[in-house]
Design a protein around this motif. Sequence first.
Motif, PDB file in Angstrom:
ATOM      1  N   LYS A 188       0.466   8.878   3.652  1.00 24.66           N
ATOM      2  CA  LYS A 188       1.719   9.731   3.955  1.00 24.66           C
ATOM      3  C   LYS A 188       3.072   8.753   3.884  1.00 24.66           C
ATOM      4  O   LYS A 188       4.010   9.058   3.301  1.00 24.66           O
ATOM      5  CB  LYS A 188       1.620  10.359   5.272  1.00 24.66           C
ATOM      6  CG  LYS A 188       0.557  11.463   5.273  1.00 24.66           C
ATOM      7  CD  LYS A 188       0.314  12.023   6.626  1.00 24.66           C
ATOM      8  CE  LYS A 188      -0.530  13.393   6.655  1.00 24.66           C
ATOM      9  NZ  LYS A 188      -0.900  13.728   7.997  1.00 24.66           N
ATOM     10  N   ALA A 189       2.833   7.449   4.311  1.00 26.50           N
ATOM     11  CA  ALA A 189       4.002   6.428   4.423  1.00 26.50           C
ATOM     12  C   ALA A 189       4.206   6.191   2.896  1.00 26.50           C
ATOM     13  O   ALA A 189       5.527   5.842   2.371  1.00 26.50           O
ATOM     14  CB  ALA A 189       3.603   5.366   5.155  1.00 26.50           C
ATOM     15  N   ARG A 190       3.130   5.891   1.987  1.00 29.91           N
ATOM     16  CA  ARG A 190       3.197   5.447   0.571  1.00 29.91           C
ATOM     17  C   ARG A 190       4.035   6.711  -0.290  1.00 29.91           C
ATOM     18  O   ARG A 190       4.850   6.495  -0.840  1.00 29.91           O
ATOM     19  CB  ARG A 190       1.967   5.001   0.002  1.00 29.91           C
ATOM     20  CG  ARG A 190       1.427   3.756   0.632  1.00 29.91           C
ATOM     21  CD  ARG A 190       0.387   3.280  -0.421  1.00 29.91           C
ATOM     22  NE  ARG A 190      -0.791   4.241  -0.214  1.00 29.91           N
ATOM     23  CZ  ARG A 190      -1.756   3.975   0.597  1.00 29.91           C
ATOM     24  NH1 ARG A 190      -1.420   3.328   1.665  1.00 29.91           N
ATOM     25  NH2 ARG A 190      -2.585   4.808   0.606  1.00 29.91           N
ATOM     26  N   THR A 191       3.539   7.918   0.091  1.00 27.63           N
ATOM     27  CA  THR A 191       4.141   9.032  -0.623  1.00 27.63           C
ATOM     28  C   THR A 191       5.799   9.136  -0.174  1.00 27.63           C
ATOM     29  O   THR A 191       6.792   9.424  -1.115  1.00 27.63           O
ATOM     30  CB  THR A 191       3.621  10.386  -0.072  1.00 27.63           C
ATOM     31  OG1 THR A 191       2.357  10.178  -0.472  1.00 27.63           O
ATOM     32  CG2 THR A 191       4.361  11.443  -0.691  1.00 27.63           C
ATOM     33  N   ALA A 192       6.302   8.720   1.282  1.00 25.54           N
ATOM     34  CA  ALA A 192       7.417   8.870   1.638  1.00 25.54           C
ATOM     35  C   ALA A 192       8.223   7.586   0.857  1.00 25.54           C
ATOM     36  O   ALA A 192       9.521   7.634   0.993  1.00 25.54           O
ATOM     37  CB  ALA A 192       7.508   8.597   3.206  1.00 25.54           C
ATOM     38  N   LEU A 193       7.466   6.478   0.562  1.00 27.59           N
ATOM     39  CA  LEU A 193       8.252   5.545  -0.198  1.00 27.59           C
ATOM     40  C   LEU A 193       8.660   5.636  -1.630  1.00 27.59           C
ATOM     41  O   LEU A 193       9.380   5.033  -2.401  1.00 27.59           O
ATOM     42  CB  LEU A 193       7.466   4.137  -0.187  1.00 27.59           C
ATOM     43  CG  LEU A 193       7.332   3.713   1.479  1.00 27.59           C
ATOM     44  CD1 LEU A 193       6.461   2.248   1.450  1.00 27.59           C
ATOM     45  CD2 LEU A 193       8.752   3.275   1.780  1.00 27.59           C
ATOM     46  N   GLN A 194       8.022   6.647  -2.301  1.00 24.00           N
ATOM     47  CA  GLN A 194       8.115   7.074  -3.823  1.00 24.00           C
ATOM     48  C   GLN A 194       9.737   7.086  -4.104  1.00 24.00           C
ATOM     49  O   GLN A 194       9.910   6.443  -5.220  1.00 24.00           O
ATOM     50  CB  GLN A 194       7.301   8.195  -4.149  1.00 24.00           C
ATOM     51  CG  GLN A 194       5.936   8.159  -4.168  1.00 24.00           C
ATOM     52  CD  GLN A 194       5.489   6.968  -5.007  1.00 24.00           C
ATOM     53  OE1 GLN A 194       5.735   6.965  -6.084  1.00 24.00           O
ATOM     54  NE2 GLN A 194       4.485   6.211  -4.245  1.00 24.00           N
ATOM     55  N   LEU A 222       9.983  -6.556 -10.454  1.00 17.77           N
ATOM     56  CA  LEU A 222       9.639  -5.302  -9.853  1.00 17.77           C
ATOM     57  C   LEU A 222       8.646  -5.267  -8.923  1.00 17.77           C
ATOM     58  O   LEU A 222       8.460  -4.705  -7.714  1.00 17.77           O
ATOM     59  CB  LEU A 222       9.319  -4.096 -11.061  1.00 17.77           C
ATOM     60  CG  LEU A 222       8.927  -2.715 -10.648  1.00 17.77           C
ATOM     61  CD1 LEU A 222       9.924  -2.137  -9.634  1.00 17.77           C
ATOM     62  CD2 LEU A 222       8.445  -1.799 -11.711  1.00 17.77           C
ATOM     63  N   GLN A 223       7.321  -5.932  -9.315  1.00 18.34           N
ATOM     64  CA  GLN A 223       6.236  -6.177  -8.349  1.00 18.34           C
ATOM     65  C   GLN A 223       6.553  -6.719  -7.150  1.00 18.34           C
ATOM     66  O   GLN A 223       6.134  -6.458  -6.107  1.00 18.34           O
ATOM     67  CB  GLN A 223       5.099  -7.012  -9.275  1.00 18.34           C
ATOM     68  CG  GLN A 223       3.682  -6.954  -8.250  1.00 18.34           C
ATOM     69  CD  GLN A 223       2.826  -7.768  -9.150  1.00 18.34           C
ATOM     70  OE1 GLN A 223       2.843  -8.599  -9.929  1.00 18.34           O
ATOM     71  NE2 GLN A 223       1.418  -7.671  -8.821  1.00 18.34           N
ATOM     72  N   ARG A 224       7.236  -7.987  -7.069  1.00 18.98           N
ATOM     73  CA  ARG A 224       7.954  -8.511  -6.064  1.00 18.98           C
ATOM     74  C   ARG A 224       8.343  -7.671  -5.033  1.00 18.98           C
ATOM     75  O   ARG A 224       8.276  -7.525  -3.720  1.00 18.98           O
ATOM     76  CB  ARG A 224       8.407  -9.749  -6.193  1.00 18.98           C
ATOM     77  CG  ARG A 224       7.749 -11.092  -6.823  1.00 18.98           C
ATOM     78  CD  ARG A 224       8.467 -12.353  -6.627  1.00 18.98           C
ATOM     79  NE  ARG A 224       9.852 -12.212  -7.445  1.00 18.98           N
ATOM     80  CZ  ARG A 224       9.955 -12.528  -8.673  1.00 18.98           C
ATOM     81  NH1 ARG A 224       8.930 -12.939  -9.381  1.00 18.98           N
ATOM     82  NH2 ARG A 224      11.135 -12.486  -9.091  1.00 18.98           N
ATOM     83  N   ALA A 225       9.349  -6.859  -5.763  1.00 20.45           N
ATOM     84  CA  ALA A 225      10.355  -5.971  -5.039  1.00 20.45           C
ATOM     85  C   ALA A 225       9.439  -4.894  -4.197  1.00 20.45           C
ATOM     86  O   ALA A 225       9.625  -4.563  -3.100  1.00 20.45           O
ATOM     87  CB  ALA A 225      11.193  -5.294  -5.816  1.00 20.45           C
ATOM     88  N   GLU A 264       8.017  -4.517   4.323  1.00 22.76           N
ATOM     89  CA  GLU A 264       9.235  -4.050   5.234  1.00 22.76           C
ATOM     90  C   GLU A 264       9.071  -2.989   6.101  1.00 22.76           C
ATOM     91  O   GLU A 264       9.148  -3.066   7.034  1.00 22.76           O
ATOM     92  CB  GLU A 264      10.301  -4.071   4.450  1.00 22.76           C
ATOM     93  CG  GLU A 264      11.666  -3.646   5.116  1.00 22.76           C
ATOM     94  CD  GLU A 264      12.896  -3.431   4.239  1.00 22.76           C
ATOM     95  OE1 GLU A 264      13.894  -2.748   4.549  1.00 22.76           O
ATOM     96  OE2 GLU A 264      13.218  -3.830   3.145  1.00 22.76           O
ATOM     97  N   GLU A 265       8.253  -1.952   5.198  1.00 17.58           N
ATOM     98  CA  GLU A 265       7.859  -0.692   5.868  1.00 17.58           C
ATOM     99  C   GLU A 265       6.456  -0.703   6.592  1.00 17.58           C
ATOM    100  O   GLU A 265       6.080   0.058   7.125  1.00 17.58           O
ATOM    101  CB  GLU A 265       7.634   0.388   4.940  1.00 17.58           C
ATOM    102  CG  GLU A 265       9.122   0.623   4.074  1.00 17.58           C
ATOM    103  CD  GLU A 265      10.228   1.068   5.178  1.00 17.58           C
ATOM    104  OE1 GLU A 265       9.880   1.746   6.160  1.00 17.58           O
ATOM    105  OE2 GLU A 265      11.377   0.818   4.775  1.00 17.58           O
ATOM    106  N   LYS A 266       6.000  -1.933   6.578  1.00 17.41           N
ATOM    107  CA  LYS A 266       4.553  -2.192   7.274  1.00 17.41           C
ATOM    108  C   LYS A 266       3.653  -1.134   6.637  1.00 17.41           C
ATOM    109  O   LYS A 266       2.588  -0.283   7.211  1.00 17.41           O
ATOM    110  CB  LYS A 266       4.671  -1.857   8.628  1.00 17.41           C
ATOM    111  CG  LYS A 266       5.475  -3.155   9.263  1.00 17.41           C
ATOM    112  CD  LYS A 266       5.685  -2.745  10.730  1.00 17.41           C
ATOM    113  CE  LYS A 266       6.506  -4.082  11.312  1.00 17.41           C
ATOM    114  NZ  LYS A 266       6.798  -3.866  12.784  1.00 17.41           N
TER     115      LYS A 266
END
Length: 235
Positions: free
Chosen positions: A51-57, A74-77, A84-86
Amino acid sequence: MSVFANLVEELADLLQPLFGASAAAAAIVLFTALVRLLVHPLSRAAARGQKARTALQPKIAELRKKHGRNPEKLQRAVLELHAEEKVSPLAGCLPGLLQVPAFFLLYHLFSSDTIGGRANELLDHQLLGAPLGERWADALEGGVFGGAGLVYAGLFLVVAGVAAFSYRLSKRMMAANPALPAGGEQVAGLGAVTKVMPFMSFFTLVTVAVVPLAAALYVVTSTTWSVVERAVLYR
């Protein structure tokens, strides 16, 4: 192996008054449930991570706009954003990986003629007349409609039903959370993965057909648990 064999035997002895000759099969189902209960906290964490990964999209889409021409940057970012978002991009793999040892233990336990230098007495146990150490090919020797053949037919029906439910659940989840980057262009190769993913549960039918019945019981129980758990956690 000897310790694990003793555990299955003790569980079977406890369940003997309730399940009779199928007590060992019931012990395997109970063992599978215990494994899944131990892994459940990780499954919950994986659901939260998804759910957190979905919110990061949306943020990842912005990074693609900003660094689209520099894949390494891009990969590093993206990795920095996850840190940062754990949010761990691999958290969803842990529940499945931790179950692999239990499956292989059962597979080897019911594929070995001897354990600790003694005859493997677990091979004498059955499920409704079907030996727990035999495979589907062995069951067919007694005919498709023989006792063992009907046991496998029942397992195949359960797997097919669970797979159909999982297919509909996966389609609904992917429709609700399409994995598209900025600009609406799909990541290379993701389209093929997206199309195949809903059918993954049907591959369980192949596993059930080629492993000993004891391991097949583990697979069927664990797969059913996974689908129900996913429906609850990702609702």
